[in-house]
Design an enzyme around this catalytic site. Sequence first.
Site, PDB file in Angstrom:
ATOM      1  N   GLY A  31      32.925  39.958  35.616  1.00 17.04           N
ATOM      2  CA  GLY A  31      31.476  39.923  35.853  1.00 17.04           C
ATOM      3  C   GLY A  31      31.163  40.291  37.307  1.00 17.04           C
ATOM      4  O   GLY A  31      30.260  41.098  37.580  1.00 17.04           O
ATOM      5  N   HIS A  32      31.919  39.728  38.246  1.00 16.40           N
ATOM      6  CA  HIS A  32      31.707  40.052  39.660  1.00 16.40           C
ATOM      7  C   HIS A  32      32.073  41.519  39.932  1.00 16.40           C
ATOM      8  O   HIS A  32      31.378  42.214  40.681  1.00 16.40           O
ATOM      9  CB  HIS A  32      32.579  39.162  40.549  1.00 16.40           C
ATOM     10  CG  HIS A  32      32.286  37.699  40.449  1.00 16.40           C
ATOM     11  ND1 HIS A  32      33.163  36.800  39.906  1.00 16.40           N
ATOM     12  CD2 HIS A  32      31.196  36.980  40.832  1.00 16.40           C
ATOM     13  CE1 HIS A  32      32.646  35.588  39.965  1.00 16.40           C
ATOM     14  NE2 HIS A  32      31.445  35.665  40.513  1.00 16.40           N
ATOM     15  N   ARG A 182      34.030  29.031  36.233  1.00 15.87           N
ATOM     16  CA  ARG A 182      34.285  27.676  35.713  1.00 15.87           C
ATOM     17  C   ARG A 182      35.012  27.693  34.365  1.00 15.87           C
ATOM     18  O   ARG A 182      35.487  26.643  33.927  1.00 15.87           O
ATOM     19  CB  ARG A 182      32.976  26.883  35.604  1.00 15.87           C
ATOM     20  CG  ARG A 182      32.439  26.460  36.968  1.00 15.87           C
ATOM     21  CD  ARG A 182      31.276  25.485  36.859  1.00 15.87           C
ATOM     22  NE  ARG A 182      30.927  24.886  38.120  1.00 15.87           N
ATOM     23  CZ  ARG A 182      29.923  25.265  38.927  1.00 15.87           C
ATOM     24  NH1 ARG A 182      29.153  26.287  38.567  1.00 15.87           N
ATOM     25  NH2 ARG A 182      29.698  24.645  40.060  1.00 15.87           N
TER      26      ARG A 182
END
Length: 278
Positions: A31-32, A182
């Site tokens: 995602g990053h 997470r």
Amino acid sequence: MLVHTPGALRAALEGSGRVGLVPTMGYLHEGHATLVRRARQSSDRVVLSVFVNPMQFGRNEDLGRYPRDLDRDLRVAGEAGADVVFHPEPDTMYPPGFASAVQVAGVSGPLDGAARPGHFAGVATVVLKLLNLAQPAQAFFGEKDWQQLAVVRRMVADLNVPTEIVGVPTVRADSGLALSSRNSYLSPEGQAQAVALSAALRAVQRAYVAGERDVAALKRTGLDVLTRDPAVEPEYLSVVGPDLREPDVLVPDPLNRVLVAARVGGVRLIDNLPLLPA
Ligand code: PAF
């Protein structure tokens, strides 16, 4: 290039043309990397910040055990096309005597704002500091944190910050699970159970596409799916309009959204989807 201080960041960005900023708390995933690649398309210089911001964690939250791996972050950021990684110490961002906070009323109130008091003031404060430090033309945020994106957009508009905020669609595993740092807290069993969040969101999306506009009915549809597995403890499932408030009946709007927060094996996860699929 890795820099740790505002002075070194300024020097690294001197004469850079259009800067694109990707703020993160590290432990980077696809995602990053997607945010960095998006930033690369419209920036001359891409800065990624890695800072686990103490101000956005509550007393009983996971600040102490938040996952960290700077060596891996440098590799992922570099491979995705970041030019500079800004990794300040907490004392650099919040030196002794630091006494300010950015409060964004309204959009910070419901959902995660209610569940995590003070969280969005912490986010808004650190994001404004990062925007002031990097002075980017654009800053890139994942839509997975939809409420955070709304808070940042409100702050930038209200405070005349000369940065365009770009939201980037959530990246998901094949199972549907939204990528998140997470997720590393989840056991393999937890990873499988956590698929309930995206499944619940998709069920609401399908009902909306089929014509359902009654918010209570849409929420029942989502909660039915979410609570099928007793290992999943829902915190909220909310169907909202552009202002992040729940109406009784939705007026069609591309910003209508369904958001969910739930605990799986004690791990708090959030996710959301547009009601009209892209
Ligand atoms: O989304 C995050 O990782 C954080 O909330 C952010 C935007 C980097 C601020 O600390």
